[in-house]
Scaffold this active site. Structure first.
Site, PDB file in Angstrom:
ATOM      1  N   GLU A  41      -4.916   2.549  -4.018  1.00  0.00           N
ATOM      2  CA  GLU A  41      -3.622   2.485  -3.970  1.00  0.00           C
ATOM      3  C   GLU A  41      -2.871   1.300  -3.467  1.00  0.00           C
ATOM      4  O   GLU A  41      -1.880   1.270  -3.012  1.00  0.00           O
ATOM      5  CB  GLU A  41      -2.968   3.766  -3.053  1.00  0.00           C
ATOM      6  CG  GLU A  41      -3.334   3.451  -1.669  1.00  0.00           C
ATOM      7  CD  GLU A  41      -4.580   4.218  -1.105  1.00  0.00           C
ATOM      8  OE1 GLU A  41      -4.853   4.834  -0.018  1.00  0.00           O
ATOM      9  OE2 GLU A  41      -5.571   4.157  -2.336  1.00  0.00           O
TER      10      GLU A  41
ATOM     11  N   ASP B 210       0.776  -1.082  -0.109  1.00  0.00           N
ATOM     12  CA  ASP B 210       0.109   0.111  -0.021  1.00  0.00           C
ATOM     13  C   ASP B 210       1.001   1.331   0.104  1.00  0.00           C
ATOM     14  O   ASP B 210       2.064   1.365   0.534  1.00  0.00           O
ATOM     15  CB  ASP B 210      -0.894  -0.080   1.115  1.00  0.00           C
ATOM     16  CG  ASP B 210      -1.929   0.973   1.316  1.00  0.00           C
ATOM     17  OD1 ASP B 210      -1.530   2.415   1.287  1.00  0.00           O
ATOM     18  OD2 ASP B 210      -3.143   0.679   1.102  1.00  0.00           O
ATOM     19  N   ILE B 211       0.490   2.274  -0.619  1.00  0.00           N
ATOM     20  CA  ILE B 211       1.562   3.573  -0.743  1.00  0.00           C
ATOM     21  C   ILE B 211       1.169   4.175   0.507  1.00  0.00           C
ATOM     22  O   ILE B 211      -0.164   4.672   0.795  1.00  0.00           O
ATOM     23  CB  ILE B 211       0.932   4.364  -2.012  1.00  0.00           C
ATOM     24  CG1 ILE B 211       1.136   3.596  -3.295  1.00  0.00           C
ATOM     25  CG2 ILE B 211       1.784   5.534  -2.024  1.00  0.00           C
ATOM     26  CD1 ILE B 211       0.498   4.361  -4.300  1.00  0.00           C
TER      27      ILE B 211
ATOM     28  N   ASP C 296      -2.284   9.740 -10.337  1.00  0.00           N
ATOM     29  CA  ASP C 296      -2.262   8.701 -11.277  1.00  0.00           C
ATOM     30  C   ASP C 296      -0.710   8.411 -11.802  1.00  0.00           C
ATOM     31  O   ASP C 296      -0.383   7.174 -12.205  1.00  0.00           O
ATOM     32  CB  ASP C 296      -3.047   9.005 -12.584  1.00  0.00           C
ATOM     33  CG  ASP C 296      -4.672   8.761 -12.164  1.00  0.00           C
ATOM     34  OD1 ASP C 296      -4.764   8.313 -11.070  1.00  0.00           O
ATOM     35  OD2 ASP C 296      -5.356   9.466 -12.964  1.00  0.00           O
TER      36      ASP C 296
END
Length: 319
Positions: A237, A194-195, A211
């Site tokens: 994300e 996960d970001i 994006d």
């Protein structure tokens, strides 16, 4: 030609049909991609040894180039006397008579069909040419339909932004891998990642930059996994990677490699270089290397949802 939507089948059918209808010894079909580069090359009438000898698709000059550039049919009674007799692949079978027609769709040349050595040493006739022009017209429609079908199939399994497989297709492929690993006692691991603070990126720089970050990360993930691994956009994300034939320790190493690939190099965006980090969690089917027995103390992992849940729980612990 219209009975099948698989492009390779359509191409092979066209080559074989053209050869049969004209009485040619040999037929070849070259199909171009959207950039005008060779995307497929099929032949009919050659032995397997001759086909291997030809190797690469023909080059775009000489007679073959004329078909593509001038977009008009070509008939030659004696190819040895024609100054354009060039561009054929090395080790091409000997030939004298030649006929070629372009394949045109919506005003653009998408390929060419050529035939050589008409039966009984005859020359190709105007009737042969008209027949092949008609066949090429039908073939253009069939090829476009097959390409459209392939694109629809691709879009159904691919995330449009990142180019990775989407969640639905990932779960389908991962389910097969889990079944195989469970049946044969093989190792299998999953990484969920996960970001970190991705909402801040969107709020500060806009969704277009967000994006760009997602696309750049997808590219790094592809660069840092094996060909047999399955990286996917899992949602928002969040990404997932399935690692066939990889146990717990190696999966942790792979996850750390992914983490470093992101943390150590800023991502270039329209808003400038952004430093981004990711958090990851690893889940694995715990199988002993020799006796294929569960590792003592390892959590039970009876199905794919459990494997992904374990990785997801580890991800949130990491965050």
């Amino acid at each position: 030609l219209t009975s099948d939507l698989r492009l390779d089948v359509v191409m092979q059918t066209l080559a074989e049909t053209a050869r049969r209808l004209t009485g040619a010894r040999y037929a070849a079909l070259l199909v171009l991609d959207a950039d005008g580069q060779p995307a497929g090359f099929h032949t009919a009438g050659l032995s397997e040894e001759e086909r291997r000898g030809i190797g690469a698709p023909p080059q775009g000059h000489g007679l073959l180039g004329a078909l593509l550039k001038e977009a008009v049919p070509v008939r030659v009674a004696d190819i040895g006397r024609d100054p354009r007799a060039a561009g054929f692949p090395s080790h091409h079978p000997p030939m004298k008579t030649f006929m070629g027609v372009p394949i045109i769709a919506r005003g653009r040349v998408i390929g060419s069909l050529y035939l050589t050595e008409k039966a009984d040493a005859q020359q190709f006739t105007a009737e042969d040419e008209n027949l092949m022009v008609g066949l090429a017209s039908d073939a253009a429609i069939a090829i476009e339909n097959a390409r459209l079908f392939e694109e629809v199939q691709r879009l159904a399994i691919t995330d449009g932004l990142t180019g990775l497989i989407n969640r639905r297709h990932f779960l389908e492929l991962a389910g097969r891998e889990f079944e195989r690993a469970s049946r044969y006692g093989r190792p299998l691991s999953a990484i969920m990642l996960d970001i970190d603070r991705f909402k801040r990126v969107n709020d500060t720089h806009g969704h277009a930059v967000g994006d760009e970050v997602l696309q750049a990360l997808a590219a790094r993930f592809r660069e840092n996994v094996r060909d047999i691994d399955l990286p996917a956009r899992y949602g928002g994300e969040e990404f997932a990677v399935l690692l066939p034939e990889v146990g717990w320790d190696s999966a942790r190493v792979a996850a750390e490699r992914l983490r470093q690939s992101v943390a150590e190099t800023p991502i270039e965006t329209a808003a400038g270089a952004l430093s981004v980090t990711i958090s990851l969690g690893v889940g694995a089917i715990h199988v002993g290397a020799i006796h294929e027995l569960p590792v003592p103390g390892a959590p039970d992992c009876p199905d794919l949802p459990t494997l992904l849940r374990l990785a997801d729980e580890a991800l949130y612990a990491a965050k």
